[in-house]
Design a protein around this motif. Structure first.
Motif, PDB file in Angstrom:
ATOM      1  N   GLY B  88      57.903   5.871 -12.728  1.00  0.00           N
ATOM      2  CA  GLY B  88      56.529   6.368 -12.670  1.00  0.00           C
ATOM      3  C   GLY B  88      56.509   7.890 -12.642  1.00  0.00           C
ATOM      4  N   TYR B  89      57.428   8.458 -11.896  1.00  0.00           N
ATOM      5  CA  TYR B  89      57.563   9.917 -11.806  1.00  0.00           C
ATOM      6  C   TYR B  89      57.900  10.494 -13.177  1.00  0.00           C
ATOM      7  N   GLY B  90      58.875   9.891 -13.828  1.00  0.00           N
ATOM      8  CA  GLY B  90      59.300  10.359 -15.143  1.00  0.00           C
ATOM      9  C   GLY B  90      58.171  10.309 -16.150  1.00  0.00           C
ATOM     10  N   PHE B  91      57.454   9.202 -16.176  1.00  0.00           N
ATOM     11  CA  PHE B  91      56.366   9.038 -17.136  1.00  0.00           C
ATOM     12  C   PHE B  91      55.301  10.111 -16.956  1.00  0.00           C
ATOM     13  N   GLU B  92      55.047  10.516 -15.712  1.00  0.00           N
ATOM     14  CA  GLU B  92      53.964  11.453 -15.467  1.00  0.00           C
ATOM     15  C   GLU B  92      54.414  12.903 -15.619  1.00  0.00           C
ATOM     16  N   ILE B  93      55.618  13.223 -15.142  1.00  0.00           N
ATOM     17  CA  ILE B  93      56.035  14.621 -15.061  1.00  0.00           C
ATOM     18  C   ILE B  93      56.593  15.144 -16.381  1.00  0.00           C
ATOM     19  N   LYS B 166      51.832  19.668  -9.111  1.00  0.00           N
ATOM     20  CA  LYS B 166      52.982  19.987  -9.977  1.00  0.00           C
ATOM     21  C   LYS B 166      53.602  21.358  -9.660  1.00  0.00           C
ATOM     22  N   ASP B 167      52.795  22.239  -9.052  1.00  0.00           N
ATOM     23  CA  ASP B 167      53.306  23.590  -8.774  1.00  0.00           C
ATOM     24  C   ASP B 167      54.526  23.560  -7.869  1.00  0.00           C
ATOM     25  N   ILE B 168      54.535  22.579  -6.970  1.00  0.00           N
ATOM     26  CA  ILE B 168      55.672  22.480  -6.050  1.00  0.00           C
ATOM     27  C   ILE B 168      56.973  22.291  -6.818  1.00  0.00           C
ATOM     28  N   ILE B 186      61.587  16.514  -2.548  1.00  0.00           N
ATOM     29  CA  ILE B 186      60.183  16.950  -2.530  1.00  0.00           C
ATOM     30  C   ILE B 186      59.245  15.770  -2.784  1.00  0.00           C
ATOM     31  N   TYR B 187      59.518  15.016  -3.861  1.00  0.00           N
ATOM     32  CA  TYR B 187      58.583  13.964  -4.257  1.00  0.00           C
ATOM     33  C   TYR B 187      58.545  12.830  -3.232  1.00  0.00           C
ATOM     34  N   VAL B 188      59.719  12.287  -2.904  1.00  0.00           N
ATOM     35  CA  VAL B 188      59.755  11.120  -2.015  1.00  0.00           C
ATOM     36  C   VAL B 188      59.065  11.380  -0.671  1.00  0.00           C
ATOM     37  N   PRO B 189      59.362  12.476   0.031  1.00  0.00           N
ATOM     38  CA  PRO B 189      58.705  12.689   1.328  1.00  0.00           C
ATOM     39  C   PRO B 189      57.186  12.847   1.214  1.00  0.00           C
ATOM     40  N   THR B 190      56.723  13.495   0.141  1.00  0.00           N
ATOM     41  CA  THR B 190      55.270  13.691   0.051  1.00  0.00           C
ATOM     42  C   THR B 190      54.538  12.404  -0.327  1.00  0.00           C
ATOM     43  N   MET B 191      55.220  11.459  -0.968  1.00  0.00           N
ATOM     44  CA  MET B 191      54.556  10.250  -1.454  1.00  0.00           C
ATOM     45  C   MET B 191      54.737   9.070  -0.509  1.00  0.00           C
ATOM     46  N   LYS B 192      54.990   9.354   0.748  1.00  0.00           N
ATOM     47  CA  LYS B 192      55.272   8.280   1.710  1.00  0.00           C
ATOM     48  C   LYS B 192      54.244   7.142   1.681  1.00  0.00           C
ATOM     49  N   THR B 193      52.958   7.520   1.612  1.00  0.00           N
ATOM     50  CA  THR B 193      51.928   6.467   1.658  1.00  0.00           C
ATOM     51  C   THR B 193      52.037   5.551   0.445  1.00  0.00           C
ATOM     52  N   THR B 194      52.324   6.134  -0.721  1.00  0.00           N
ATOM     53  CA  THR B 194      52.458   5.319  -1.920  1.00  0.00           C
ATOM     54  C   THR B 194      53.644   4.366  -1.778  1.00  0.00           C
ATOM     55  N   TYR B 195      54.726   4.892  -1.225  1.00  0.00           N
ATOM     56  CA  TYR B 195      55.888   4.026  -1.010  1.00  0.00           C
ATOM     57  C   TYR B 195      55.560   2.887  -0.050  1.00  0.00           C
ATOM     58  N   ALA B 196      54.784   3.198   0.986  1.00  0.00           N
ATOM     59  CA  ALA B 196      54.437   2.154   1.961  1.00  0.00           C
ATOM     60  C   ALA B 196      53.622   1.057   1.283  1.00  0.00           C
TER      61      ALA B 196
END
Lengths: 429, 274
Positions: B88-93, B166-168, B186-196
């Motif tokens: 999902g990350y790859g497709f978007e970024i 994306k700036d991050i 960077i990505y994994v820690p910020t997306m915690k809620t999505t992972y949950a």
């Protein structure tokens, strides 16, 4: 453009998925330890226990053989068998499998190479005649008959007496008499006569088999609905029972069981396997009797005996089949003592005729007021007319269940059966 | 006026919650009653829970089945989250012309029902069996592999990534992180809620999955919880009290995970909608 490309790729994927699985590979069966056979069956209190007892009994013959019994729900066994057999993968298949008689032909005809012939493993003439047609194909026996689904009319004697009848009045009666008694029972006790589930036409099935008729003609594939006199009368009887307000409607199995456990209904017309559920309510001990199933009033062929359900053992054509066939032949196929044990321990009534001579079959049951229930059932089993259940019992029943509702709403009976016939012919090709 | 409105909305909410809670209540109450009471629709708690539990433990191997279900669900969830979030990350970024075509095909695959894939899949695993018995038919691996990620989960992660700042990423690159480092640090820690949210969805689907485990698992040692419950109901005279007890036990892990992650789950679902 993009969309077309995507569509194209998905079609290729689908085609690829559909085109596989046409031929069977013998080689893919795993090289099993020949001293182990696996059996699939359902119902821990009945079939599984029967198998465990067979395993014990067989130790005297061959103590080396390890019989592995695997419990699966019936619907699950069908799903697993269909997936394995249609993908041509024999890996993981059992040596022996239990299949309900209504469904047996659809397996035997769809995958004839996958079943191992048992003609020489047991004597077919020693089993109830009606079990042979569903378990054989082209004159060869593939299934070893197991339990009977012989039907009985379970009757609450206390309600019956309150309505002014005696147990003798139930002997060899027809459905008109049943309705007559039912009205009286309703009047005096306020209890319904029976429960019916509109989705389940089991009662219709037992009615037509009592007259030697079925949903399908003798070839097992042509629908036999329009102009089927037995079926017509069964429909009319079903409606008459409903019109007389004798029915407590239910929508599933648990409500059906609750109907008689709670004392709300006076009778249970069902297969003998329901005995265990009836006896589960111990407070009703001594209040039940078992009469023969009523016959159709206007059909001269109809007898006071029929069948509902029942299954048989099949050996799959995978390594270990000879051992599996021998195991079945020496236990379920010929061991009279084993059948006595089956009966005492789990109340199973086999279809092996010599077993009826044994002691256990003659025992009196206090729950049924000292009636020799098993003797009576065994006698009725031998009278069940033989019919070919064919390939599509449940498919046709789905059609009939809908048409039955139309009939109950007032549609003409001949038209109902003609419409059902047309739908069945369109669906079964 | 607003009072009338709130009365109406509360009435609707109360009815809706009764409808959603009743099956659970009935399940729990039934697990404490005898089979005959269950069939007669008794709604009062009884005193037969421990009898039911004992009967259940006597008749089936509950603990091994729970272990199998747990193994399968945990492996599936961990692998699915890793793979789907990377995708999902790859497709978007990352930018590519082929990206949208590939993604559309992926989405179209959601339209193929599993029943259509079952026979070919089974055949495939049947063919692998002799070569690699550890991932063939009748192994837990065979249950995990086909469900190890789904188009839905990739879609879910791509949608959530849309609101990822994306700036991050640029900042991370300037500070010398490589692409995988950016993803994990960077990505994994910020997306915690999505992972949950993804974890709950995947775990529940895997814990409850029935059809594929049913066909691919053959020996009783490999049985999962839904298969075990299905067997309990297979008898001509099923013991509904025991079945309900088994269902209560089977529901607990899903319920537990849901309650622990509930806050994140709601946030995660909201995020993907925005």
């Amino acid at each position: 453009m993009k969309k077309y490309l995507a569509l194209f790729l998905v079609s290729i994927l689908l085609l690829a998925a559909c085109s596989s699985g046409s031929k069977t590979e013998e080689a893919s069966g795993d090289s099993k330890d020949t001293n182990e056979i696996t059996v699939w069956a359902w119902d821990p209190n009945f079939n599984i226990k029967a198998l465990e007892m067979a395993k014990e009994a067989y130790k005297a013959e061959d103590s080396e053989l390890n019989v592995k019994i695997v419990e699966n729900a019936q619907a699950d066994i069908i799903q697993k068998l269909n997936t394995s057999l249609s993908s041509g993968t024999t890996k993981g298949l059992p040596n022996i499998v239990l299949i309900e008689d209504y469904r047996a032909q659809s397996f035997l005809q769809a995958y004839p190479d996958m079943f191992y012939e048992l003609t020489d493993s047991f004597k077919a003439e020693e089993f109830a005649d009606y079990k042979i047609a569903p378990t054989s194909l082209d004159g060869k026996n593939y299934g070893l008959p197991f339990d009977t689904g012989v039907t009985g009319l379970y009757f609450r004697t206390d309600y019956l007496e309150e309505a002014g009848y005696k147990v003798e009045d139930l002997k060899d009666m027809d459905w008109n008499k049943y309705i007559e008694i039912g009205k009286k029972v309703k009047e005096t006790t306020g209890k319904h006569m029976l429960t019916l589930d509109p989705k389940d036409l089991g009662l219709i099935r037992t009615m037509i088999q009592s007259a030697g008729s079925w949903y399908l003609k003798e070839d097992g594939v042509t629908p036999n609905l329009a102009g089927n006199e037995a079926l017509k009368e069964a429909f009319e009887t079903y409606k008459a029972i409903l019109d007389a307000d004798l029915v407590k409607p239910v929508s599933d199995w648990s409500q059906f069981v609750a109907g008689f456990n709670s004392g709300d209904v006076a009778t249970v017309p069902s297969g003998n396997w329901i005995t265990a559920s009836i006896k589960a309510e111990e407070s009703q001990s001594g209040k039940w009797t078992v009469a023969a199933q009523p016959r159709l009033s206007n059909n001269p062929d109809s007898v006071n005996a029929s069948n509902l359900g029942g299954s048989s053992w099949y050996v799959l054509n995978v390594p270990g089949k000879e051992k599996a066939a021998e195991f079945l032949g020496k236990t379920f196929g010929s061991n009279v003592d084993f059948y006595q044990e089956l009966n005492t321990e789990i109340g199973a009534i086999g279809t092996y005729k010599p077993a009826a001579e044994g002691e256990a079959y003659k025992a009196a049951d206090e729950f049924f007021g000292g009636q020799k229930v098993i003797t009576d059932f065994a006698a009725m089993t031998e009278k069940i007319p033989q019919v070919n259940y064919g390939l599509h019992t449940y498919a046709i029943e789905d059609i009939l269940a809908v048409e039955m509702q139309n009939y109950l709403k007032g549609k003409d009976i001949d038209k109902v059966l003609e419409d059902a016939q047309a739908q069945a012919e369109a669906q079964i090709k | 006026m607003s009072k009338v409105n709130s009365i109406i909305s509360y009435t609707v909410l109360v009815i809706a919650s009764i409808v959603s809670i009743f099956p659970f209540l009935w399940m729990i109450v039934s697990s404490t009653n005898r089979s005959a009471d269950v069939t007669q629709g008794r709604l009062l708690p009884g005193s037969h829970f421990f009898d039911n539990l004992r009967n259940l433990l006597d008749t089936v191997d509950l603990v091994p089945a729970l272990m199998n279900s747990a193994k399968i669900s945990i492996f599936t969830t961990v692998l699915a989250l890793l793979i789907a979030s990377l995708a999902g990350y790859g497709f978007e970024i990352f930018q590519s012309k082929a990206k949208d075509i590939v993604f559309n095909i992926l989405l179209l695959s959601m339209m193929i029902p599993f029943a259509a894939l079952m026979v070919p899949l089974f055949r495939m695993f049947g063919k692998i069996s002799p070569v690699a018995p550890f991932l063939g038919i009748d192994t837990l691996t065979a249950v995990v592999l086909p469900t190890v990620t789904t188009a839905f989960l990739i879609f879910f992660f791509r949608q959530s990534t849309k609101m990822f700042p994306k700036d991050i990423l640029e900042a991370g690159r300037i500070d010398g992180l490589n692409e995988l480092g950016i993803f994990f640090r960077i990505y994994v820690p910020t997306m915690k809620t999505t992972y949950a949210a993804g974890a709950i969805i995947t775990f529940m689907a895997s814990w409850n999955s029935y059809l594929w485990p049913l066909v691919v698992l053959q020996s009783p040692e490999n049985q999962t919880i839904p298969l075990l419950i299905s067997n309990l109901g297979s008898s001509y005279s099923p013991d509904f009290g025991v079945i309900m007890t088994a269902i209560v036990i089977a529901t607990l892990p899903s319920a537990l995970i849901f309650f622990i992650m509930q806050k994140h789950f709601v946030a995660g679902m909201m995020g993907s909608v925005k």
